[in-house]
Design an enzyme around this catalytic site. Structure first.
Site: not given
Length: 239
Positions: A130, A143, A147
């Site tokens: 991401s 998160y 990533k």
């Protein structure tokens, strides 16, 4: 399976690949396979696979070998994000779940597919990261960190597997129209804020990601490894 995963499967199938799709939910698998076959793609099969379960991962690879005889490509796309807020407020349970699915599972999938993919004339492994791995999203700290870890996994495996003629790359989508990112753009205020950060002035579509993945799987990308390609419409990510 998610919209990006389905778009990737559809694109690879359209370019002649035999495709195995998976999801932890049986209904998602059935829907994906049925929709792909309705589009005229026959070399498609699906299996339930919770990527955190070793037996499910083994079943995924065994089924691919049983039906198609070989594995040339691995696309690791599964991800979770159970929390939204300050990173310091993330619970141990949420942190462990994020890193179990988003980091450990791509590692385990890679490790377990290698006996098969090493037999390929040219193997390809692609992680879906991401843009948050390069430019962390507010209130999505854990998160984003997970990533970022995929960027390192890409670099390490690219170096270690190069002698096997296996390329390892990473794709980092920006804001793409999926259920996963809906909260980032569903309100009018959020939508206008997001658009102000995207020079191409639109939110991405899953097909914007699938085309890049297909390129990295093609012979045209045979000399590209260890790289992260950002698919974000120009959103700031790095120099």
């Amino acid at each position: 399976m998610g919209k990006i995963g389905f778009a990737i499967a559809k694109k690879l199938a359209s370019e002649g690949a035999s495709v195995v799709v998976s999801s932890r939910k049986e209904q998602n698998v059935e829907n994906a396979v049925n929709n792909l076959k309705k589009l005229g793609f026959e070399n498609v099969l699906g299996t339930v696979c919770h990527v955190s379960k070793k037996e499910d991962r083994s079943k995924l690879f065994n089924k691919a070998i049983e039906v198609f005889g070989h594995i040339d490509i691995l696309i690791s796309n599964a991800a979770v994000n159970p929390v939204f807020g300050l990173t310091e407020e993330c619970t141990d349970t949420a942190w462990d779940k994020i890193f179990e699915v988003n980091v450990k599972c791509p590692f385990m999938l890679t490790k377990e597919v290698l006996p098969y993919i090493r037999k390929s004339d040219r193997g390809t492994i692609i992680y879906i990261s991401s843009i948050a791995g390069l430019q962390p999203f507010s209130f999505l700290g854990p998160y984003s960190i997970s990533k970022t870890a995929l960027l390192g996994l890409t670099k390490v495996f690219a170096g270690e597997l190069a002698t096997n003629n296996i390329t390892v790359n990473c794709v980092a989508p920006g804001i793409i129209k999926t259920r996963f990112s809906k909260s980032l753009y569903e309100s009018e205020v959020a939508y206008e804020t997001i658009l102000s950060r995207i020079p191409l002035n639109r939110i991405g579509e899953p097909d914007d990601v699938s085309g890049v993945v297909a390129f990295l799987c093609s012979a045209d990308a045979r000399y590209i490894t260890g790289e992260t390609i950002v698919v974000s419409g120009g959103m700031q990510s790095r120099l």
